[in-house]
Design a protein around this motif. Structure first.
Motif, mmCIF file in Angstrom:
data_model
loop_
_atom_site.group_PDB
_atom_site.id
_atom_site.type_symbol
_atom_site.label_atom_id
_atom_site.label_comp_id
_atom_site.label_asym_id
_atom_site.label_seq_id
_atom_site.Cartn_x
_atom_site.Cartn_y
_atom_site.Cartn_z
ATOM 1 N N UNK A 67 0.871 -1.172 0.000
ATOM 2 C CA UNK A 67 0.000 0.000 0.000
ATOM 3 C C UNK A 67 0.909 1.225 0.000
ATOM 4 N N UNK A 68 0.947 1.934 -1.132
ATOM 5 C CA UNK A 68 1.917 3.013 -1.356
ATOM 6 C C UNK A 68 1.304 4.361 -0.994
ATOM 7 N N UNK A 69 1.895 5.005 0.025
ATOM 8 C CA UNK A 69 1.376 6.275 0.529
ATOM 9 C C UNK A 69 2.533 7.238 0.774
ATOM 10 N N UNK A 70 2.410 8.441 0.230
ATOM 11 C CA UNK A 70 3.386 9.501 0.497
ATOM 12 C C UNK A 70 4.819 9.079 0.173
ATOM 13 N N UNK A 71 4.990 8.388 -0.961
ATOM 14 C CA UNK A 71 6.318 8.042 -1.433
ATOM 15 C C UNK A 71 6.905 6.754 -0.891
ATOM 16 N N UNK A 72 6.119 5.956 -0.162
ATOM 17 C CA UNK A 72 6.671 4.712 0.390
ATOM 18 C C UNK A 72 5.547 3.702 0.616
ATOM 19 N N UNK A 73 5.944 2.426 0.704
ATOM 20 C CA UNK A 73 4.996 1.377 1.067
ATOM 21 C C UNK A 73 4.813 1.369 2.578
ATOM 22 N N UNK A 74 3.571 1.272 3.021
ATOM 23 C CA UNK A 74 3.304 1.202 4.456
ATOM 24 C C UNK A 74 3.839 -0.105 5.033
ATOM 25 N N UNK A 75 4.296 -0.037 6.267
ATOM 26 C CA UNK A 75 4.724 -1.251 6.968
ATOM 27 C C UNK A 75 3.494 -2.102 7.272
ATOM 28 N N UNK A 76 3.480 -3.374 6.870
ATOM 29 C CA UNK A 76 2.318 -4.236 7.121
ATOM 30 C C UNK A 76 2.005 -4.329 8.610
ATOM 31 N N UNK A 77 0.726 -4.244 8.922
ATOM 32 C CA UNK A 77 0.291 -4.408 10.302
ATOM 33 C C UNK A 77 0.432 -3.173 11.162
ATOM 34 N N UNK A 78 0.990 -2.096 10.615
ATOM 35 C CA UNK A 78 1.189 -0.868 11.386
ATOM 36 C C UNK A 78 0.161 0.174 10.953
ATOM 37 N N UNK A 79 -0.686 0.590 11.879
ATOM 38 C CA UNK A 79 -1.707 1.588 11.575
ATOM 39 C C UNK A 79 -1.049 2.948 11.306
ATOM 40 N N UNK A 86 -3.420 13.077 0.094
ATOM 41 C CA UNK A 86 -2.389 12.109 -0.295
ATOM 42 C C UNK A 86 -3.020 10.966 -1.084
ATOM 43 N N UNK A 87 -2.623 10.743 -2.349
ATOM 44 C CA UNK A 87 -3.150 9.606 -3.112
ATOM 45 C C UNK A 87 -2.601 8.285 -2.584
ATOM 46 N N UNK A 88 -3.378 7.233 -2.689
ATOM 47 C CA UNK A 88 -3.006 5.903 -2.203
ATOM 48 C C UNK A 88 -2.975 4.952 -3.400
ATOM 49 N N UNK A 89 -1.839 4.278 -3.595
ATOM 50 C CA UNK A 89 -1.705 3.341 -4.714
ATOM 51 C C UNK A 89 -1.806 1.916 -4.197
ATOM 52 N N UNK A 90 -2.743 1.154 -4.734
ATOM 53 C CA UNK A 90 -2.844 -0.285 -4.455
ATOM 54 C C UNK A 90 -2.975 -0.984 -5.804
ATOM 55 N N UNK A 91 -1.990 -1.803 -6.144
ATOM 56 C CA UNK A 91 -1.975 -2.432 -7.454
ATOM 57 C C UNK A 91 -1.861 -1.380 -8.536
#
Length: 298
Positions: A67-79, A86-91
Motif C-alpha cells: 500500500x503506497x502512501x506519500x512516497x513509500x509502502x506502508x509497513x504491514x500491520x502498522x496503523x 495524499x493519493x493511495x496506490x494499491x496495485x
C-alpha cells in the motif's frame, strides 16, 4: 458530506464508498471485502481503513504489492494516519480520501499521466507494472522535494537529472538546458551520461531541441531508424547514432526557461507516451520554481 474513499484511477473510476467513524473496513479483491476493488494486482484483503477522531487510519494487511502512501509502502500491520490530500496506490488502482479528493487529486494525477500509465499497462497482474506506477509517484515526490527552496537553477537541474535517471532506466543521457527567455540564448548545459563525455554541446541533438523550442511542445522520436515524420531530425539522430530521443520544454507564463532532453543510443521505443506526459507535468513545476527564484532569493 462525511467521510469517504473514492477510486480516482483504475477500474471502477469515480466510484465512492461512505465510511462511518469507528467502523473498520476491509479493502481488497475478495468478494467478502467491505470495499471491493476489481484489480488483479490488489490482494484479496489488501488494507484496512478506519475513521478515528476525524482522521483516516490505514493498516496494510500484508498485501502482495503493498500500500503506497506519500512516497513509500506502508509497513504491514502498522496503523498509519493518511491525510486527505495524499493519493493511495494499491496495485494499478489509485484511491483518495475525503469528499473532495477528486477535485484536488484527480487533476494532479491526470496532468502527471497516471491515467495513461494505468491504461497502457492494463489490468493484468504483473509486479513490474505495479512497480512502475509507484516509481512515477515517487518521482513526483522527489521532484517536489528538489523544488522546495532551491538556491538556484543549477541546483534544480542537478537534482532533476539524477531523479530522471532513476526513473527512466533505459536512457543513456539526460540533459537540462537553461535558456534566457529574453534573448533565447543557451545560458547553461548540465548533463549526466552513462559514457564519458567532455563537450556539453555534444550531449544532445540540436535539431530535436530546436524543434521542441520552436513548437514549444514535446518532441519524441521513438526509433530514428523507422521514423519519417521529420527527415532533418531523424537523419541528425542517425548521424549521432541515437536510436530514440525526447525533448520537453520547460515553459510557463508564456516564457521558455529551458528544456529537458533524454536519449538512448541502442534502445528503440525507449520512452512511452506516459513518460512524455509525466515529464511535461514536471517541466511545468520546474518553470514555476524558476520563476519564483528571485522571490526566494530576495
Amino acid at each position: 458530506m462525511g467521510y469517504m474513499m473514492r477510486i480516482l484511477i483504475g477500474k471502477g473510476e469515480g466510484e465512492s464508498f461512505k465510511l462511518e467513524p469507528g467502523k473498520k473496513y476491509t479493502v481488497g479483491r475478495h468478494s467478502e471485502s467491505d470495499i471491493k476493488i476489481l484489480d488483479d494486482n490488489v490482494s484479496r484483503k489488501h488494507f484496512e481503513i478506519q475513521i478515528k477522531n476525524d482522521k483516516y487510519f490505514i493498516t496494510d494487511l500484508e498485501s502482495r504489492n503493498g500500500t503506497f502512501v506519500d512516497g513509500r509502502d506502508l509497513m504491514p500491520g502498522i496503523e498509519t494516519e493518511v491525510k486527505e490530500d495524499i493519493p493511495i496506490i494499491i496495485g494499478m488502482t489509485i484511491v483518495g480520501l475525503g469528499p473532495f479528493c477528486d477535485l484536488y487529486l484527480k487533476p494532479f494525477l491526470e496532468s502527471a499521466g497516471f491515467n495513461e500509465v494505468a491504461s497502457v499497462y492494463g489490468e493484468e497482474a504483473r509486479p513490474n507494472r505495479v512497480i512502475s506506477i509507484k516509481k512515477n509517484m515517487e518521482f513526483i515526490y522527489r521532484v517536489n522535494d528538489c523544488l522546495t527552496d532551491p538556491k538556484d537553477v543549477k541546483e534544480i537541474f542537478k537534482k532533476l537529472i539524477n531523479n530522471i535517471f532513476n526513473l527512466l532506466t533505459r536512457i543513456d543521457r539526460c540533459v537540462c538546458i537553461s535558456i534566457n527567455d529574453e534573448t533565447g540564448r543557451i545560458e547553461e548545459i548540465l548533463y549526466r551520461s552513462k559514457s564519458p563525455l567532455e563537450d556539453p554541446n555534444k550531449a544532445y541533438n540540436k535539431e530535436l531541441v530546436n524543434k521542441a523550442l520552436l513548437l514549444n511542445n514535446t518532441v519524441m522520436v521513438k526509433d530514428s531508424n523507422n521514423d519519417d515524420s521529420d527527415d532533418r531530425v531523424t537523419k541528425s539522430l542517425q548521424m549521432m547514432e541515437i536510436r530514440s530521443a525526447m525533448c520537453v520544454p520547460i515553459a510557463g507564463n508564456g516564457k521558455i526557461r529551458g528544456v529537458i532532453y533524454v536519449d538512448s543510443f541502442e534502445m528503440p521505443d525507449g520512452f512511452r507516451e506516459s513518460d512524455a506526459i509525466l515529464l511535461k507535468d514536471v517541466c511545468g513545476r520546474v518553470a514555476l520554481a524558476i520563476d519564483n527564484l528571485p522571490i526566494q532569493m530576495s
